[in-house]
Design a protein around this motif. Structure first.
Motif, PDB file in Angstrom:
ATOM      1  N   ILE A  30       0.932  -1.339   0.053  1.00 38.21           N
ATOM      2  CA  ILE A  30       0.011  -0.026  -0.027  1.00 38.21           C
ATOM      3  C   ILE A  30       0.836   1.228  -0.101  1.00 38.21           C
ATOM      4  O   ILE A  30       0.563   2.221  -0.720  1.00 38.21           O
ATOM      5  N   SER A  31       2.100   1.079   0.462  1.00 39.43           N
ATOM      6  CA  SER A  31       3.028   2.445   0.572  1.00 39.43           C
ATOM      7  C   SER A  31       3.595   2.330  -0.901  1.00 39.43           C
ATOM      8  O   SER A  31       3.679   3.712  -1.451  1.00 39.43           O
ATOM      9  N   GLY A  32       3.752   1.635  -1.488  1.00 32.69           N
ATOM     10  CA  GLY A  32       4.037   1.792  -2.928  1.00 32.69           C
ATOM     11  C   GLY A  32       2.979   2.058  -3.777  1.00 32.69           C
ATOM     12  O   GLY A  32       3.149   3.001  -4.858  1.00 32.69           O
ATOM     13  N   CYS A  33       1.644   1.834  -3.577  1.00 27.65           N
ATOM     14  CA  CYS A  33       0.553   2.161  -4.288  1.00 27.65           C
ATOM     15  C   CYS A  33       0.557   3.739  -4.091  1.00 27.65           C
ATOM     16  O   CYS A  33       0.523   4.656  -4.921  1.00 27.65           O
ATOM     17  N   ALA A  34       0.663   4.347  -2.675  1.00 24.81           N
ATOM     18  CA  ALA A  34       0.633   5.739  -2.538  1.00 24.81           C
ATOM     19  C   ALA A  34       1.942   6.300  -3.342  1.00 24.81           C
ATOM     20  O   ALA A  34       1.542   7.451  -3.762  1.00 24.81           O
ATOM     21  N   ALA A  35       2.986   5.817  -3.327  1.00 16.43           N
ATOM     22  CA  ALA A  35       4.181   6.505  -4.117  1.00 16.43           C
ATOM     23  C   ALA A  35       3.846   6.293  -5.432  1.00 16.43           C
ATOM     24  O   ALA A  35       3.949   7.460  -6.162  1.00 16.43           O
ATOM     25  N   ASN A  36       3.454   5.463  -6.228  1.00 16.95           N
ATOM     26  CA  ASN A  36       2.850   5.539  -7.681  1.00 16.95           C
ATOM     27  C   ASN A  36       2.084   6.752  -7.939  1.00 16.95           C
ATOM     28  O   ASN A  36       2.039   7.284  -8.775  1.00 16.95           O
ATOM     29  N   ASN A  37       0.920   7.135  -6.857  1.00 14.34           N
ATOM     30  CA  ASN A  37       0.139   8.122  -7.102  1.00 14.34           C
ATOM     31  C   ASN A  37       0.484   9.382  -6.878  1.00 14.34           C
ATOM     32  O   ASN A  37      -0.044  10.455  -7.144  1.00 14.34           O
ATOM     33  N   ILE A  38       1.858   9.596  -6.277  1.00 18.85           N
ATOM     34  CA  ILE A  38       2.293  10.711  -5.897  1.00 18.85           C
ATOM     35  C   ILE A  38       3.599  10.998  -7.144  1.00 18.85           C
ATOM     36  O   ILE A  38       3.802  12.055  -7.243  1.00 18.85           O
ATOM     37  N   LEU A  39       4.310   9.976  -7.108  1.00 20.79           N
ATOM     38  CA  LEU A  39       5.626  10.249  -8.066  1.00 20.79           C
ATOM     39  C   LEU A  39       5.253   9.600  -9.312  1.00 20.79           C
ATOM     40  O   LEU A  39       4.320   9.177  -9.819  1.00 20.79           O
ATOM     41  N   PRO A  40       5.951  10.124 -10.266  1.00 24.53           N
ATOM     42  CA  PRO A  40       5.901  10.103 -11.835  1.00 24.53           C
ATOM     43  C   PRO A  40       6.667   9.018 -12.291  1.00 24.53           C
ATOM     44  O   PRO A  40       7.589   8.273 -11.570  1.00 24.53           O
ATOM     45  N   ALA A  41       6.514   8.534 -13.367  1.00 28.08           N
ATOM     46  CA  ALA A  41       7.095   7.440 -13.990  1.00 28.08           C
ATOM     47  C   ALA A  41       7.131   6.186 -13.060  1.00 28.08           C
ATOM     48  O   ALA A  41       8.104   5.285 -13.396  1.00 28.08           O
TER      49      ALA A  41
ATOM     50  N   LEU B 109       7.670   5.097 -10.114  1.00 24.02           N
ATOM     51  CA  LEU B 109       8.854   5.271  -9.241  1.00 24.02           C
ATOM     52  C   LEU B 109       8.306   4.407  -8.037  1.00 24.02           C
ATOM     53  O   LEU B 109       9.093   3.968  -7.152  1.00 24.02           O
ATOM     54  N   GLY B 110       6.989   4.399  -7.525  1.00 24.22           N
ATOM     55  CA  GLY B 110       6.487   3.560  -6.325  1.00 24.22           C
ATOM     56  C   GLY B 110       6.802   2.192  -6.662  1.00 24.22           C
ATOM     57  O   GLY B 110       6.804   1.700  -5.493  1.00 24.22           O
ATOM     58  N   GLU B 111       7.010   1.529  -7.942  1.00 21.79           N
ATOM     59  CA  GLU B 111       7.117   0.116  -7.832  1.00 21.79           C
ATOM     60  C   GLU B 111       8.768  -0.019  -7.237  1.00 21.79           C
ATOM     61  O   GLU B 111       9.053  -1.143  -6.410  1.00 21.79           O
ATOM     62  N   ALA B 112       9.640   0.920  -7.444  1.00 20.41           N
ATOM     63  CA  ALA B 112      11.009   0.628  -6.905  1.00 20.41           C
ATOM     64  C   ALA B 112      11.084   0.831  -5.304  1.00 20.41           C
ATOM     65  O   ALA B 112      11.560   0.227  -4.628  1.00 20.41           O
ATOM     66  N   LEU B 113      10.210   1.904  -5.070  1.00 24.45           N
ATOM     67  CA  LEU B 113       9.963   2.125  -3.524  1.00 24.45           C
ATOM     68  C   LEU B 113       9.522   0.983  -2.868  1.00 24.45           C
ATOM     69  O   LEU B 113       9.673   0.555  -1.714  1.00 24.45           O
ATOM     70  N   ARG B 114       8.297   0.243  -3.233  1.00 22.86           N
ATOM     71  CA  ARG B 114       7.823  -0.873  -2.770  1.00 22.86           C
ATOM     72  C   ARG B 114       8.710  -1.916  -2.643  1.00 22.86           C
ATOM     73  O   ARG B 114       8.820  -2.537  -1.506  1.00 22.86           O
TER      74      ARG B 114
ATOM     75  N   LEU C 136       9.965  -3.101   1.009  1.00 24.03           N
ATOM     76  CA  LEU C 136       9.915  -4.794   1.526  1.00 24.03           C
ATOM     77  C   LEU C 136      11.283  -5.313   1.814  1.00 24.03           C
ATOM     78  O   LEU C 136      11.259  -6.080   3.074  1.00 24.03           O
ATOM     79  N   GLY C 137      12.127  -4.895   1.278  1.00 20.59           N
ATOM     80  CA  GLY C 137      13.847  -5.192   1.515  1.00 20.59           C
ATOM     81  C   GLY C 137      13.914  -4.838   3.115  1.00 20.59           C
ATOM     82  O   GLY C 137      14.553  -5.738   3.824  1.00 20.59           O
ATOM     83  N   ARG C 138      13.493  -3.534   3.327  1.00 16.80           N
ATOM     84  CA  ARG C 138      13.973  -2.917   4.608  1.00 16.80           C
ATOM     85  C   ARG C 138      13.079  -3.626   5.671  1.00 16.80           C
ATOM     86  O   ARG C 138      13.464  -3.694   6.960  1.00 16.80           O
ATOM     87  N   LEU C 139      11.678  -3.895   5.440  1.00 13.33           N
ATOM     88  CA  LEU C 139      10.610  -4.432   6.220  1.00 13.33           C
ATOM     89  C   LEU C 139      11.103  -6.065   6.871  1.00 13.33           C
ATOM     90  O   LEU C 139      11.095  -6.411   7.855  1.00 13.33           O
ATOM     91  N   ALA C 140      11.490  -6.721   5.795  1.00  9.96           N
ATOM     92  CA  ALA C 140      11.375  -8.204   5.772  1.00  9.96           C
ATOM     93  C   ALA C 140      12.717  -8.898   5.571  1.00  9.96           C
ATOM     94  O   ALA C 140      13.093  -9.901   5.708  1.00  9.96           O
TER      95      ALA C 140
ATOM     96  N   PHE D 123      11.842  -7.006  -6.489  1.00 11.19           N
ATOM     97  CA  PHE D 123      11.440  -6.126  -7.580  1.00 11.19           C
ATOM     98  C   PHE D 123      11.322  -7.045  -8.801  1.00 11.19           C
ATOM     99  O   PHE D 123      10.409  -6.922  -9.699  1.00 11.19           O
ATOM    100  N   GLY D 124      11.952  -8.120  -8.877  1.00 16.55           N
ATOM    101  CA  GLY D 124      11.691  -9.306  -9.921  1.00 16.55           C
ATOM    102  C   GLY D 124      10.427  -9.719  -9.639  1.00 16.55           C
ATOM    103  O   GLY D 124       9.723 -10.263 -10.598  1.00 16.55           O
ATOM    104  N   SER D 125       9.832 -10.113  -8.435  1.00 13.62           N
ATOM    105  CA  SER D 125       8.504 -10.282  -8.185  1.00 13.62           C
ATOM    106  C   SER D 125       7.285  -9.597  -8.688  1.00 13.62           C
ATOM    107  O   SER D 125       6.256  -9.959  -9.335  1.00 13.62           O
ATOM    108  N   ILE D 126       7.690  -8.055  -8.564  1.00 12.27           N
ATOM    109  CA  ILE D 126       6.760  -7.066  -9.219  1.00 12.27           C
ATOM    110  C   ILE D 126       6.713  -7.086 -10.714  1.00 12.27           C
ATOM    111  O   ILE D 126       5.761  -6.830 -11.170  1.00 12.27           O
ATOM    112  N   ILE D 127       8.072  -7.606 -11.321  1.00 10.92           N
ATOM    113  CA  ILE D 127       7.985  -7.483 -12.647  1.00 10.92           C
ATOM    114  C   ILE D 127       7.095  -8.699 -13.128  1.00 10.92           C
ATOM    115  O   ILE D 127       6.080  -8.788 -14.188  1.00 10.92           O
ATOM    116  N   VAL D 128       6.997  -9.909 -12.585  1.00  9.40           N
ATOM    117  CA  VAL D 128       5.986 -10.960 -12.750  1.00  9.40           C
ATOM    118  C   VAL D 128       4.706 -10.477 -12.564  1.00  9.40           C
ATOM    119  O   VAL D 128       3.758 -10.885 -13.476  1.00  9.40           O
TER     120      VAL D 128
END
Length: 330
Positions: A90-101, A103-108, A112-116, A124-129
């Motif tokens: 949901i944080s990545g969704c928020a970033a996608n709605n605020i940032l252009p291009a 960029l929220g996918e990279a933030l997501r 997750l890397g920092r949380l888990a 990011f590979g899983s997001i590509i799929v």
């Protein structure tokens, strides 16, 4: 020794400028024939009950998206909790709605890397799929709508068909490459990757879900649920404005809005989303003012709610010291 400068298109200011320019052009094309009076009149005619139903379905859809990402991440060696996945998503969704291009996918992935404590590149590979499954669904729905939707404007439909043809080829090629890398572990490309950096290896790890046949079933079913919910949500938005599309017309609308959402333009699809609804208004003979209000409702009510909740989720992670050091994982 001087640091190598980034390619110009990797510069954040350049990405922001290009995103705003793309969105601005599409927004102009969408609003040039709409008067302020007709826009405000359509706003006044909104039926709130349909908006409430649309918002409810939208959040059910987001829940289904979290479940689908959980399936993709379940094949990583490091366990990830549902709370961590939900906060990052949901944080990545928020970033996608605020940032252009987009960029929220990279933030997501980073979040997750920092949380888990997992590899950000693998995330990011899983997001590509995930996005490949979305694009295949979007292109399939667009093709269905082109074939079955009724319209009095075949020329406009032909333009949509031409655009679909241009998009389908690179998406199909990327899908083949990703599936090849994920399923053929000892192919020459993967063997070269294993000899390269840990970052490249982690990216392939993020594709591991595609190695398991059972994952395909889960991903197809969850994607079907997601896009069915999305279709009904958009249908409700138009019903709130007195426009009733049939099933094939709604499916084509979802295809158009999905393609618009994939364009790395201005934040929250400003401009591109308006133009997708504008195309639908031309194809299905409803007022351009209705299209403009519908797109604005999607951005303010649906995307706006996700942005607010995502900002709160990110604030919760920060305030409760859930985030590890950025340099901890690649």
């Amino acid at each position: 020794m001087t640091r190598a400068s980034k390619p110009i298109f990797q510069s954040r200011p350049v990405q922001l400028t290009l995103g705003l320019l793309i969105g601005g052009v599409f927004l102009y094309l969408s609003i040039r024939n709409v008067s302020w009076d007709t826009f405000t009149a359509e706003l006044a005619s909104i039926k709130p009950a349909w908006i409430i139903l649309a918002l409810t379905l939208y959040w059910v859809e987001l829940g289904a998206r979290v479940i689908r990402w959980r399936v993709l991440l379940s094949h990583l060696q490091t366990p990830v909790s549902d709370r961590q996945i939900s906060i990052a998503f949901i944080s990545g969704c928020a970033a996608n709605n605020i940032l252009p291009a987009k960029l929220g996918e990279a933030l997501r992935a980073d979040l997750l890397g920092r949380l888990a404590n997992v590899s950000r590149v693998a995330a990011f590979g899983s997001i590509i799929v995930e996005r490949l499954f979305d694009m295949m669904a979007i292109l399939g729905m667009t093709a269905w709508g082109i074939w079955f939707a009724t319209t009095a404007h075949p020329d406009t439909l032909a333009e949509v068909k031409h655009g679909l043809t241009l998009i389908a080829a690179p998406v199909a090629a990327l899908t083949v490459v990703v599936c090849f890398l994920a399923t053929r572990q000892n192919n020459p490309i993967n063997l070269r990757i294993k000899a390269l950096t840990e970052t490249a290896q982690n990216l392939v790890k993020g594709l591991n879900a595609l190695r398991h046949p059972s994952s395909y079933v889960k991903l197809v079913i969850s994607s079907g649920v997601i896009w069915s919910l999305n279709s009904i949500t958009m249908w409700c938005i138009l019903m709130a404005l007195g426009v009733q599309l049939n099933a094939s017309q709604t499916i084509l609308l979802i295809g158009l809005t999905g393609i618009a959402a994939a364009i790395p333009a201005a934040p929250a699809g400003i401009g591109t989303l308006q133009y997708a609804f504008h195309l639908a208004s031309v194809l299905f003979d409803f007022a351009p003012s209705v299209a403009l209000v519908a797109a604005t409702l999607v951005q303010l009510v649906l995307l706006g709610s996700a942005t607010a909740v995502g900002a709160l989720a990110y604030s919760f992670a920060v305030s409760h010291h859930l985030l590890a050091d950025k340099s901890a994982q690649q």
